[in-house]
Design an enzyme around this catalytic site. Structure first.
Site, PDB file in Angstrom:
ATOM      1  N   GLU A   1       0.887  -1.174   0.000  1.00 29.88           N
ATOM      2  CA  GLU A   1       0.000   0.000   0.000  1.00 29.88           C
ATOM      3  C   GLU A   1       0.918   1.215   0.000  1.00 29.88           C
ATOM      4  OE1 GLU A   1      -3.139  -0.192  -0.194  1.00 29.88           O
ATOM      5  OE2 GLU A   1      -3.768  -2.086   0.668  1.00 29.88           O
TER       6      GLU A   1
ATOM      7  N   CYS B   1      -2.438   8.957   2.851  1.00 28.69           N
ATOM      8  CA  CYS B   1      -2.210   8.472   1.480  1.00 28.69           C
ATOM      9  C   CYS B   1      -3.424   8.749   0.615  1.00 28.69           C
ATOM     10  CB  CYS B   1      -1.889   6.986   1.507  1.00 28.69           C
ATOM     11  SG  CYS B   1      -3.130   6.023   2.365  1.00 28.69           S
TER      12      CYS B   1
HETATM   13  P1  NAP Z   1       8.345   5.219   4.539  1.00 28.48           P
HETATM   14  O1  NAP Z   1       9.553   6.035   4.717  1.00 28.48           O
HETATM   15  O2  NAP Z   1       8.254   4.324   3.383  1.00 28.48           O
HETATM   16  O3  NAP Z   1       8.143   4.421   5.909  1.00 28.48           O
HETATM   17  C1  NAP Z   1       7.143   3.437   6.050  1.00 28.48           C
HETATM   18  C2  NAP Z   1       7.747   2.228   6.744  1.00 28.48           C
HETATM   19  O4  NAP Z   1       8.704   1.615   5.883  1.00 28.48           O
HETATM   20  C3  NAP Z   1       8.488   2.566   8.023  1.00 28.48           C
HETATM   21  O5  NAP Z   1       8.319   1.523   8.939  1.00 28.48           O
HETATM   22  C4  NAP Z   1       9.930   2.636   7.566  1.00 28.48           C
HETATM   23  O6  NAP Z   1      10.855   2.397   8.597  1.00 28.48           O
HETATM   24  C5  NAP Z   1       9.974   1.537   6.542  1.00 28.48           C
HETATM   25  N1  NAP Z   1      10.990   1.699   5.513  1.00 28.48           N
HETATM   26  C6  NAP Z   1      11.469   2.845   4.982  1.00 28.48           C
HETATM   27  N2  NAP Z   1      12.384   2.575   4.030  1.00 28.48           N
HETATM   28  C7  NAP Z   1      12.487   1.229   3.954  1.00 28.48           C
HETATM   29  C8  NAP Z   1      13.264   0.339   3.170  1.00 28.48           C
HETATM   30  N3  NAP Z   1      14.127   0.787   2.259  1.00 28.48           N
HETATM   31  N4  NAP Z   1      13.122  -0.984   3.368  1.00 28.48           N
HETATM   32  C9  NAP Z   1      12.255  -1.462   4.279  1.00 28.48           C
HETATM   33  N5  NAP Z   1      11.490  -0.664   5.064  1.00 28.48           N
HETATM   34  C10 NAP Z   1      11.595   0.665   4.902  1.00 28.48           C
HETATM   35  O7  NAP Z   1       7.039   6.105   4.452  1.00 28.48           O
HETATM   36  P2  NAP Z   1       6.770   7.488   5.141  1.00 28.48           P
HETATM   37  O8  NAP Z   1       7.305   8.551   4.240  1.00 28.48           O
HETATM   38  O9  NAP Z   1       7.165   7.493   6.547  1.00 28.48           O
HETATM   39  O10 NAP Z   1       5.170   7.445   5.087  1.00 28.48           O
HETATM   40  C11 NAP Z   1       4.441   8.113   4.166  1.00 28.48           C
HETATM   41  C12 NAP Z   1       4.214   7.329   2.881  1.00 28.48           C
HETATM   42  O11 NAP Z   1       3.374   6.219   3.137  1.00 28.48           O
HETATM   43  C13 NAP Z   1       3.478   8.187   1.882  1.00 28.48           C
HETATM   44  O12 NAP Z   1       3.962   7.970   0.594  1.00 28.48           O
HETATM   45  C14 NAP Z   1       2.056   7.693   1.999  1.00 28.48           C
HETATM   46  O13 NAP Z   1       1.257   7.944   0.894  1.00 28.48           O
HETATM   47  C15 NAP Z   1       2.275   6.238   2.235  1.00 28.48           C
HETATM   48  N6  NAP Z   1       1.074   5.660   2.835  1.00 28.48           N
HETATM   49  C16 NAP Z   1       0.323   4.805   2.095  1.00 28.48           C
HETATM   50  C17 NAP Z   1      -0.849   4.276   2.602  1.00 28.48           C
HETATM   51  C18 NAP Z   1      -1.699   3.326   1.813  1.00 28.48           C
HETATM   52  O14 NAP Z   1      -2.550   2.678   2.397  1.00 28.48           O
HETATM   53  N7  NAP Z   1      -1.510   3.190   0.526  1.00 28.48           N
HETATM   54  C19 NAP Z   1      -1.242   4.617   3.889  1.00 28.48           C
HETATM   55  C20 NAP Z   1      -0.455   5.492   4.623  1.00 28.48           C
HETATM   56  C21 NAP Z   1       0.709   6.003   4.079  1.00 28.48           C
HETATM   57  P3  NAP Z   1      11.632   3.616   9.330  1.00 28.48           P
HETATM   58  O15 NAP Z   1      10.614   4.466   9.964  1.00 28.48           O
HETATM   59  O16 NAP Z   1      12.501   2.909  10.302  1.00 28.48           O
HETATM   60  O17 NAP Z   1      12.388   4.327   8.238  1.00 28.48           O
END
Ligand code: NAP
Length: 470
Positions: free
Chosen positions: A231, A265
């Site tokens: 997601e 999101c």
């Molecule tokens: P993010 O950086 O991707 O973080 C989300 C999770 O992934 C965190 O637990 C993070 O850990 C982990 N993570 C980050 N980089 C990673 C990697 N290379 N390998 C494995 N795990 C990794 O996302 P964010 O910027 O905090 O959150 C916002 C994003 O999420 C936005 O793009 C939003 O649209 C999306 N989102 C989507 C939905 C949906 O249902 N489609 C819902 C909510 C949010 P760490 O915190 O330790 O870095």
């Protein structure tokens, strides 16, 4: 990223955690594997009782849990309380519906030359959940409730800035009655994900987060041949056509853009308005956006609290500056406030062009892009003109146009004359770079099930055997 609680309203670090060692992670995976075997001996009714107990705990602890979320990531206290209530409702929904969602599904036995044939839904084992901070409880619950009901176990790697919410969830399921190890929080950074997902005991992964993280998990899972549900981000269109109720559309647009301080999101992010009503809508919308109260997320009167991280705020402001530097117009907001906390004002930007970041990128803050279009066809072209496809909205009272939008918007959902949201009853997920797979509803529960075909015959080979038997 360090694992810590930092209050976004003040910038103060309140609590830090040491990441778990490899040995601690391995022990947790072992417990999850053992708990999976233990759950195998439980009934749906038993697991349902535990999920109801989780709902009761959530309801009883709503206010303090909400306060915890507000302190960790800045959402308003009112929104946080609503999130806790929604999680409890999801637990109750899956507890009630699991018996029918997981029941054997009969197939046409005659057509497949069987005495009896059916589909059985069975759990697959420990599932890794990598989750974001923006809805610290809800994002996890929409995976955990159906997964635990199905008999899977969960290993949560939550975002590094919400460790207390992550620990609360582990504690919640334990107190609700689930066996030790059925749901475990792993306090680790993202660099630990490769090792965890490579462990043969971990059977699948679900990630909600950015495209970068999604690609990373998908690469690892591909190498390890493991199922994933992703997601990812979105830049949802919100189309307003001439027949729309403009007052209502402007009101809902404001909520749709600024819910969760603009960090959702499925927030509407690009407002695509027919030229016949563009000026009227722009005025109503800008007035509402400018009228929102930005402030302490614990205050009942606050509409928009701080962004969750200083890095996130810098990114939002850089996207706005990029647009302005290339000729866009700011109708309200757009200035970085001084003082403590990572606040950003509700902002409306128009005269956007394809070379600007805001044209195609997701903006994760209370910033709306306003696009003028002159026809239905142009509205669809702009709406589908990013590589995302999560949610979408269209406002029109014309039934024929409603039908066309439902078909033509290239997204995982289309909400007509309303705001995109998630319900346990409806599947949730995206297409294109917004990810794949579905959460919620029966489909979400079955993503992490072995969809097993069972065929019972009389012992003879079927007429097709030998000719085509794979
Ligand atoms: P993010 O950086 O991707 O973080 C989300 C999770 O992934 C965190 O637990 C993070 O850990 C982990 N993570 C980050 N980089 C990673 C990697 N290379 N390998 C494995 N795990 C990794 O996302 P964010 O910027 O905090 O959150 C916002 C994003 O999420 C936005 O793009 C939003 O649209 C999306 N989102 C989507 C939905 C949906 O249902 N489609 C819902 C909510 C949010 P760490 O915190 O330790 O870095």
């Amino acid at each position: 990223m360090s694992i810590a609680t930092t209050n976004p309203a003040t910038g103060q670090v309140l609590k830090t955690y040491d990441p778990m060692s490899d040995e601690q992670v391995d022990a947790a995976i072992e417990r999850a594997d053992l708990a999976f075997r233990q759950l195998h001996g439980t009934t749906i009714a038993e697991r349902g009782r535990w999920l109801i107990a989780a709902a009761e705990l959530l309801e009883a602890e709503r206010d303090e849990t909400a306060r915890l979320m507000t302190t960790e990531m800045g959402k308003t206290y009112a929104a946080a309380r609503a999130e806790v209530t929604k999680c409890a409702a999801a637990c109750r929904f899956y507890a009630a519906k699991a018996p029918e969602m997981l029941a054997d599904e009969p197939a046409d036995a005659g057509a497949v030359k069987a005495k009896r044939a059916y589909v059985r839904y069975q759990p697959i084992g420990p599932v890794l959940a990598v989750m974001p901070w923006n809805f610290p409880l809800w994002q996890v619950m929409r995976f955990a409730a159906p997964a635990l009901m199905a008999g899977n176990t969960g290993l949560l790697k939550h975002a590094s800035n919400v460790p207390q919410a992550a620990l609360y969830l582990e504690d919640l399921f334990r107190r609700a009655g689930f066996p030790e190890g059925a749901f475990t929080t792993l306090l680790v950074g993202s660099e630990a994900v490769d090792r965890i997902l490579s462990d043969p005991r971990v059977r699948a992964a679900t990630l909600t987060g950015s495209e970068v993280a999604g690609r990373s998990i998908a690469r690892i899972a591909g190498r390890e041949l493991k199922k994933t549900v992703l997601e990812l981000g979105g830049s949802d269109p919100f189309v307003v056509m001439p027949s729309a109720d403009l007052d209502r559309a402007a009101e809902v647009a404001t909520t749709a853009r600024c819910q969760n301080n603009g960090q959702s999101c499925i927030a509407a992010k690009r407002f695509i308005v027919h030229t016949d009503v563009f000026d009227a809508f722009a005025e109503k919308f800008t007035t509402r956006m400018a009228g929102l109260t930005v402030g302490d997320p614990m205050d009942e009167g606050t509409d928009v609290g701080p962004l969750a991280t200083d890095r996130g705020r810098d990114e939002v402001h850089a996207q706005v500056r990029d647009a302005v530097d290339k000729g866009a117009r700011v109708l309200c907001g757009g200035e970085l406030p001084s003082g403590d906390g990572w606040y950003y004002p509700p902002t409306v930007v128009t005269d956007l062009r394809p070379e600007m970041r805001m044209w195609s990128e997701e903006v994760f803050g209370p910033v709306a892009g306003l696009f003028r279009v002159s026809s239905y066809e142009e509205a669809i072209e702009v709406a589908n003109g990013t590589h995302f496809g999560l949610g979408s909205n269209a406002w029109t009272t014309d039934p024929a146009e409603q039908e066309r939008f439902a078909t033509d918007l290239d997204a995982g959902n289309v909400f007509l004359n309303g705001m995109t949201t998630s319900y346990p009853q409806l599947p949730f997920g995206g297409v294109r770079n917004s990810g794949y797979g579905r959460e919620l509803s029966a489909l979400g529960m079955r993503e992490f099930c072995n969809i097993k075909t069972v065929w019972l015959g009389e012992g003879e080979a079927g007429p097709g055997a030998g000719a085509h038997s794979e």
